[in-house]
Design a protein around this motif. Structure first.
Motif, mmCIF file in Angstrom:
data_model
loop_
_atom_site.group_PDB
_atom_site.id
_atom_site.type_symbol
_atom_site.label_atom_id
_atom_site.label_comp_id
_atom_site.label_asym_id
_atom_site.label_seq_id
_atom_site.Cartn_x
_atom_site.Cartn_y
_atom_site.Cartn_z
ATOM 1 N N THR A 35 0.850 -1.198 0.000
ATOM 2 C CA THR A 35 0.000 0.000 0.000
ATOM 3 C C THR A 35 0.879 1.239 0.000
ATOM 4 O OG1 THR A 35 -1.729 -1.153 1.209
ATOM 5 C CG2 THR A 35 -1.752 1.252 1.343
ATOM 6 N N SER A 38 2.307 7.517 -1.765
ATOM 7 C CA SER A 38 3.321 8.406 -2.346
ATOM 8 C C SER A 38 3.256 8.413 -3.869
ATOM 9 C CB SER A 38 4.707 7.964 -1.890
ATOM 10 O OG SER A 38 4.907 6.591 -2.195
ATOM 11 N N CYS A 52 7.181 6.011 -3.838
ATOM 12 C CA CYS A 52 8.363 5.924 -2.984
ATOM 13 C C CYS A 52 8.222 4.752 -2.035
ATOM 14 C CB CYS A 52 8.517 7.203 -2.159
ATOM 15 S SG CYS A 52 8.536 8.683 -3.159
ATOM 16 N N GLY A 54 10.105 2.896 1.460
ATOM 17 C CA GLY A 54 11.055 3.055 2.554
ATOM 18 C C GLY A 54 12.209 2.066 2.439
ATOM 19 N N THR A 58 10.636 -4.290 3.521
ATOM 20 C CA THR A 58 11.033 -5.442 2.698
ATOM 21 C C THR A 58 10.587 -5.270 1.240
ATOM 22 O OG1 THR A 58 8.988 -6.661 3.086
ATOM 23 C CG2 THR A 58 10.747 -6.987 4.693
ATOM 24 N N ALA A 59 9.664 -4.333 0.993
ATOM 25 C CA ALA A 59 9.095 -4.203 -0.356
ATOM 26 C C ALA A 59 10.123 -3.683 -1.357
ATOM 27 C CB ALA A 59 7.877 -3.271 -0.319
ATOM 28 N N ALA A 86 -0.785 -3.109 3.695
ATOM 29 C CA ALA A 86 0.066 -2.259 4.541
ATOM 30 C C ALA A 86 0.693 -3.074 5.660
ATOM 31 C CB ALA A 86 -0.753 -1.112 5.122
HETATM 32 C C1 LIG Z 1 -2.247 4.659 3.618
HETATM 33 C C2 LIG Z 1 -0.836 4.110 3.637
HETATM 34 C C3 LIG Z 1 0.103 4.612 2.757
HETATM 35 C C4 LIG Z 1 1.404 4.116 2.737
HETATM 36 N N1 LIG Z 1 2.290 4.624 1.844
HETATM 37 C C5 LIG Z 1 3.542 4.145 1.810
HETATM 38 C C6 LIG Z 1 4.475 4.640 0.846
HETATM 39 O O1 LIG Z 1 4.155 5.500 0.023
HETATM 40 N N2 LIG Z 1 5.731 4.130 0.863
HETATM 41 C C7 LIG Z 1 6.126 3.147 1.764
HETATM 42 O O2 LIG Z 1 7.274 2.715 1.731
HETATM 43 N N3 LIG Z 1 5.247 2.646 2.677
HETATM 44 C C8 LIG Z 1 3.980 3.118 2.710
HETATM 45 N N4 LIG Z 1 3.095 2.609 3.603
HETATM 46 C C9 LIG Z 1 3.521 1.502 4.463
HETATM 47 C C10 LIG Z 1 3.533 0.197 3.658
HETATM 48 O O3 LIG Z 1 2.228 -0.089 3.182
HETATM 49 C C11 LIG Z 1 4.063 -0.999 4.464
HETATM 50 O O4 LIG Z 1 3.485 -1.056 5.698
HETATM 51 C C12 LIG Z 1 5.559 -0.870 4.612
HETATM 52 O O5 LIG Z 1 6.141 -0.806 3.349
HETATM 53 C C13 LIG Z 1 6.165 -2.047 5.318
HETATM 54 O O6 LIG Z 1 6.079 -3.225 4.544
HETATM 55 P P1 LIG Z 1 7.394 -4.076 4.187
HETATM 56 O O7 LIG Z 1 8.251 -4.096 5.413
HETATM 57 O O8 LIG Z 1 6.871 -5.420 3.823
HETATM 58 O O9 LIG Z 1 8.057 -3.332 3.072
HETATM 59 C C14 LIG Z 1 1.786 3.102 3.649
HETATM 60 C C15 LIG Z 1 0.834 2.591 4.545
HETATM 61 C C16 LIG Z 1 -0.460 3.093 4.539
HETATM 62 C C17 LIG Z 1 -1.459 2.526 5.505
#
Ligand SMILES: Cc1cc2nc3c(=O)[nH]c(=O)nc-3n(C[C@H](O)[C@H](O)[C@H](O)COP(=O)(O)O)c2cc1C
Length: 168
Positions: A35, A38, A52, A54, A58-59, A86
């Motif tokens: 999710t 950005s 974008c 982070g 892990t994504a 998310a």
């Molecule tokens: C509404 C919403 C918007 C989000 N937007 C982003 C984003 O733009 N970029 C990002 O890296 N994570 C975003 N996140 C968090 C990711 O969805 C996710 O929780 C995060 O990448 C951790 O997952 P991972 O460790 O598997 O990568 C958002 C979460 C929410 C609820």
């Protein structure tokens, strides 16, 4: 003035956005999705968009290695999907957001999440450094969209819906 994370989040939370799920296939062929709010359009000619990710998550590893990905713009009845994608794989290991979801695949085998307001498939163009995030630029190859339906919004850390338009 020193910008704290809390102040940054509070101020940027005033910028209401749509909510998207970015989807791809990882190197092993498994579907991957996250999710994001950005997402932004960048250029018309050539047609470029960005989102974008982070560096701590892990994504990024899965998306930055993928040759293509798809952006799904969520409708206001898709909050559960936003929550589902998310869930960090780090905090919920073993939970697969695709499990139990009725998803399909397109002609290039990218995942398709039905019921979205719009879907863009993109060829990965560049990954640009952006502090503790990376900026993924994609060249739009195919588009589809619905004429009806209303968007899911994210505002001040909460999901919102657009108020009904008032008659003029
Ligand atoms: C509404 C919403 C918007 C989000 N937007 C982003 C984003 O733009 N970029 C990002 O890296 N994570 C975003 N996140 C968090 C990711 O969805 C996710 O929780 C995060 O990448 C951790 O997952 P991972 O460790 O598997 O990568 C958002 C979460 C929410 C609820």
């Amino acid at each position: 003035m020193h910008v704290t994370t809390t102040d940054f989040r509070a101020a940027l939370g005033a910028f209401a956005t749509g909510v998207c799920v970015a989807a791809t296939r990882d190197a092993g062929g498994a579907p991957a999705g996250v999710t994001v709010n950005s997402f932004a359009s960048v250029s018309l000619e050539p047609p470029l968009v960005l989102f974008c990710l982070g560096r701590g998550g892990t994504a990024l590893a899965r998306f930055s290695a993928a040759p293509s990905w798809a952006i799904h713009v969520l409708a206001d009845n898709q909050r559960d999907l936003a929550r589902r994608f998310a869930l960090s794989r780090r905090h919920a290991p073993g939970v697969d957001p695709w499990d139990g979801l009725a998803w399909e695949e397109d002609e290039t085998r990218l995942p398709v999440i039905p019921g979205c307001l719009a879907r863009l498939t993109c060829l990965a163009d560049r990954v640009v450094e952006g502090g503790d995030h990376a900026i993924l630029l994609g060249r739009v190859e195919r588009l589809s969209w619905e004429k009806a339906g209303r968007p899911l919004l994210y505002f001040r850390g909460r999901y919102e819906a657009v108020a009904e338009a008032h008659p003029a």
